[in-house]
Motif scaffolding. Structure first.
Motif, PDB file in Angstrom:
ATOM      1  N   TRP A 402      20.044  27.890  47.201  1.00  0.00           N
ATOM      2  CA  TRP A 402      19.610  27.562  48.497  1.00  0.00           C
ATOM      3  C   TRP A 402      19.973  27.336  49.375  1.00  0.00           C
ATOM      4  N   GLY A 405      23.946  27.931  50.381  1.00  0.00           N
ATOM      5  CA  GLY A 405      23.744  29.295  51.487  1.00  0.00           C
ATOM      6  C   GLY A 405      24.546  30.268  50.050  1.00  0.00           C
ATOM      7  N   GLN A 407      24.329  33.501  49.176  1.00  0.00           N
ATOM      8  CA  GLN A 407      23.489  34.723  49.822  1.00  0.00           C
ATOM      9  C   GLN A 407      23.218  35.820  48.695  1.00  0.00           C
ATOM     10  N   ASN A 410      20.501  34.495  46.214  1.00  0.00           N
ATOM     11  CA  ASN A 410      19.627  34.591  47.644  1.00  0.00           C
ATOM     12  C   ASN A 410      18.724  35.559  47.794  1.00  0.00           C
ATOM     13  N   GLU A 411      19.386  36.066  47.867  1.00  0.00           N
ATOM     14  CA  GLU A 411      18.731  37.743  48.500  1.00  0.00           C
ATOM     15  C   GLU A 411      18.680  38.306  46.423  1.00  0.00           C
ATOM     16  N   ALA A 414      15.270  37.416  46.348  1.00  0.00           N
ATOM     17  CA  ALA A 414      13.961  37.744  47.183  1.00  0.00           C
ATOM     18  C   ALA A 414      13.819  39.189  46.499  1.00  0.00           C
ATOM     19  N   PRO A 638       5.302  29.232  50.165  1.00  0.00           N
ATOM     20  CA  PRO A 638       6.389  28.190  51.109  1.00  0.00           C
ATOM     21  C   PRO A 638       6.397  26.904  50.977  1.00  0.00           C
ATOM     22  N   PRO A 643      13.041  25.647  54.244  1.00  0.00           N
ATOM     23  CA  PRO A 643      12.926  26.918  54.535  1.00  0.00           C
ATOM     24  C   PRO A 643      13.485  27.650  54.231  1.00  0.00           C
ATOM     25  N   GLY A 644      13.293  28.663  53.212  1.00  0.00           N
ATOM     26  CA  GLY A 644      13.999  30.182  52.926  1.00  0.00           C
ATOM     27  C   GLY A 644      13.538  29.937  51.496  1.00  0.00           C
ATOM     28  N   ILE A 646      12.945  30.914  47.742  1.00  0.00           N
ATOM     29  CA  ILE A 646      12.115  31.512  47.409  1.00  0.00           C
ATOM     30  C   ILE A 646      12.175  30.850  45.961  1.00  0.00           C
TER      31      ILE A 646
END
Length: 660
Positions: A402, A405, A407, A410-411, A414, A638, A643-644, A646
């Protein structure tokens, strides 16, 4: 108008505070406060000799309850608890702890050590004679004919020592107040003050322990140790086979290749790889290994700290982990409890509670190892309650991705959450669905797992080995490729290390703040007392502190941030250096800690009682209607300052603590 009252007390109790902790110490029937020293605002320190009949002034007892008076002490949890036990009611919310404030600012624990580290003048430092005076007046003395058979040394038994003791108590307030003045320029956030109070309340509440299990474990361990020692004497003929000086020559005289020591790691390696060991040597090594199970001592620690209501108190230390602000273990040392692998924990516990050595030996073979696995289960919920245990899943991997970044990571979190398989997929270009049990590609999961656990903080081959890569069956020749593939798969995390390193170096070099991601690096100090810190402001608002920073070339001939801290090996206040990966580790672990703190606040807001927490795991003494799904739901909510990010919790419910 707000007033300030700094306090130090000297107390006595027949309970050994070092073994049993402050809470059991203060609960002893013979506990009493001997001296009460205080400083009101900027006035001189006053002392009240309670042991000789003096009384605390009424206006001070009123001030102890007055919300407009902020009470200060070094390790204030002790003063707060002891004063309340002695009948001086004072609310915790009105107290501030100078010790935890010092820990927050990167200093060490201990009034004397902090005074020296912070640079107090000699006349403001703690008096060195204190330990001897505490032994004389605060610990029961041996009754002899010479001393008239008395159980305690009283002030009138040595008036000169007593006057010195009063001066010692008075000087502690001076030292605490001087430290406070220097720390006031670097305040703790209100949220952290409240978190410390939450920690004190949790420690005072305590956790129930299974006294029958503890008694059974100690009884069985006594039998087991004696039987193993007798067997060792029979095998070796040595007078004391527990002595390394006696055992090592005996072993070497019977082995083809001599060994240099009989440390835990050496014995493990011999037993794992020594297929040609003589039978009596192998058995002796097994006995040595079983007798060396130091985890059994945790039962002794529980028994020593167990209060009259069957609860153990004071198990965690707020901000005990320097730099990151994580909690540390105390008394039983919860942070390094042995894991349990037994599938029949209930039956093993039953045998131990029955003190059935023979049954335990017959069913489980290795008695010390079985007792070790049951240590966690000695913690039990209150009557009519259950434990709800939940921890964050892969929180450091989530936080670093996170923050950087990264990604694709993070995916993963998620969606399916299989980070080890996904990492292996990225590293080796294999579809993630192929890395499943039954497929040949499943072996790649081990590489993905060890890489995820070991390489996030700029580590290399050595970090992989420390994380157990060789124990997983990997070879040293494979490790450089694993490192390189992981770094290629995680370019933003790699970039984060170097960005953080540059920000830290530039901040110290230029004294100008640097911002990267959600972090702010700054050089902070005060001219009056000559303090300076490299600080890193975290997303939650608190800061990490690195005292007295300066730049100096490291072993790679690159400029690196150096700062003062307590050395891991020396335990002394000394210079250490850092780099991008290490700073990243501090930051990530600190953010993970702040996520745990957020969860603790949510649990408290629900009116539930956390009895302790270990790393990223919370243990709740919960009413029967509370479910683990509710708690995991709280963990996944959250976080406003992240923010963001997970997060996910996983856990279980049980009538004793264990590793699920």
């Amino acid at each position: 108008m707000q007033h300030h009252l700094s306090i130090d007390i000297e107390t006595r109790s027949s309970v050994d505070i070092g073994k049993a902790g402050a809470y059991k110490y203060a609960q002893s029937p013979d506990f009493s406060i001997l001296l009460f020293a205080y400083k009101w605002n900027d006035n001189p320190v006053e002392i009240v000799d309670l042991a000789q009949g003096e009384c605390i002034p009424e206006w001070i007892t009123q001030a102890l309850q007055d919300p407009s008076v902020v009470k200060h002490a070094y390790n204030a949890a002790f003063e707060w608890y002891c004063l309340n036990r002695a009948g001086f009611n004072t609310p915790l919310e009105q107290w501030r702890c100078t010790m935890v404030h010092g820990l927050y600012c990167g200093y060490t624990a201990g009034l004397d050590a902090t005074g020296k580290a912070i640079g107090l003048p000699q006349d403001k430092q703690k008096l060195a004679i204190g330990k001897a005076l505490i032994r004389y007046f605060c610990v029961p003395c041996k009754a002899t004919k010479t001393n008239g058979g008395r159980p305690w040394n009283q002030p009138w038994h040595d008036k000169d020592k007593w006057e010195l003791f009063k001066e010692y108590c008075r000087q502690d307030v001076v030292t605490e107040n001087e430290i406070l003045q220097r720390l006031d320029r670097f305040p703790m956030p209100q949220e952290e003050e409240e978190l410390w109070q939450m920690d004190v309340r949790m420690n005072a509440y305590g956790v129930r322990v299974d006294s029958a299990l503890i008694a059974g474990a100690l009884y069985i361990d006594g039998i087991s140790s004696q039987k193993l020692t007798d067997e060792a004497v029979g095998i070796t003929g040595l007078k004391n086979p527990n002595s390394g000086a006696q055992l090592l020559p005996w072993l070497n005289s019977r082995m083809e290749k001599p060994i240099e020591d009989i440390q835990k790691a050496t014995i493990e390696e011999l037993l794992d790889n020594g297929t040609g060991l003589p039978k009596n040597v192998r058995r002796m090594l097994e006995i040595r290994q079983q007798l060396g199970k130091t985890s059994i001592k945790k039962y002794v620690a529980m028994d020593d700290a167990r209060c009259a209501d069957e609860r153990v108190r004071g198990l965690t230390q707020y901000y005990g982990a320097n730099r990151t602000g994580r909690w540390a273990g105390r008394m039983v040392q919860l942070q390094n409890l042995p894991r349990n692998y037994l599938s029949t924990l209930d039956y093993a516990r039953k045998l131990v509670k029955q003190k059935n050595y023979n049954g335990l030996k017959l069913l489980y073979g290795n008695v010390p190892d079985t007792l070790s696995q049951l240590i966690r289960t000695a913690f039990i919920p209150s009557e009519g309650h259950k434990f709800v245990v939940a921890d964050f899943s892969a929180i450091e991997a989530r936080v670093i991705a996170w923050l950087a970044g990264e990604q694709w990571v993070n995916e993963v979190f998620a969606t399916h959450g299989k980070i080890y398989e996904a990492t292996a997929s990225q590293m080796f270009g294999v579809p993630v669905e192929r890395i499943a049990k039954g497929n040949p590609e499943y072996s790649l999961r081990q590489k993905g797992k060890v890489a995820t656990l070991a390489l996030g903080y700029q580590g290399g081959e050595a970090a992989l080995i420390r994380m157990g890569a060789l124990d997983m069956g990997l070879t040293e020749e494979e490790l450089p490729d694993i490192k390189n593939r992981w770094r290629q798969a995680n370019p933003r995390i790699v970039d984060l290390w170097y960005a953080i390193d540059r920000a830290a170096v530039q901040t110290v070099q230029t004294a100008q703040p640097q911002g990267i991601k959600d972090l702010i690096f700054a050089l902070e100090g005060d001219l009056l007392f000559g303090q300076s810190f490299l600080t890193i402001r975290l997303p939650a608002g608190r800061k990490l502190f690195y005292p007295k920073p300066f730049l100096k070339e490291n072993k790679f001939d690159r400029p690196a941030v150096h700062y003062y801290t307590v050395g891991q090996n020396t335990r002394k206040w000394d210079v250490d250096s850092t780099y991008g990966g290490k700073l990243t580790e501090n930051i990530v672990q600190a953010i993970a800690r702040d996520c745990l703190a957020e969860t603790l606040r949510r649990i408290e807001a629900r009116g539930l009682q956390v009895v302790f927490h270990v790393h990223d795991e919370v243990i709740i003494d919960a009413p029967m209607e509370v479910t683990v799904e509710e708690i995991c739901g709280l963990m996944a909510e959250p976080i406003p300052w992240a923010p963001g990010l997970i997060l996910k919790g996983a856990g279980f419910e049980s009538n004793y603590y264990m590793k699920d």
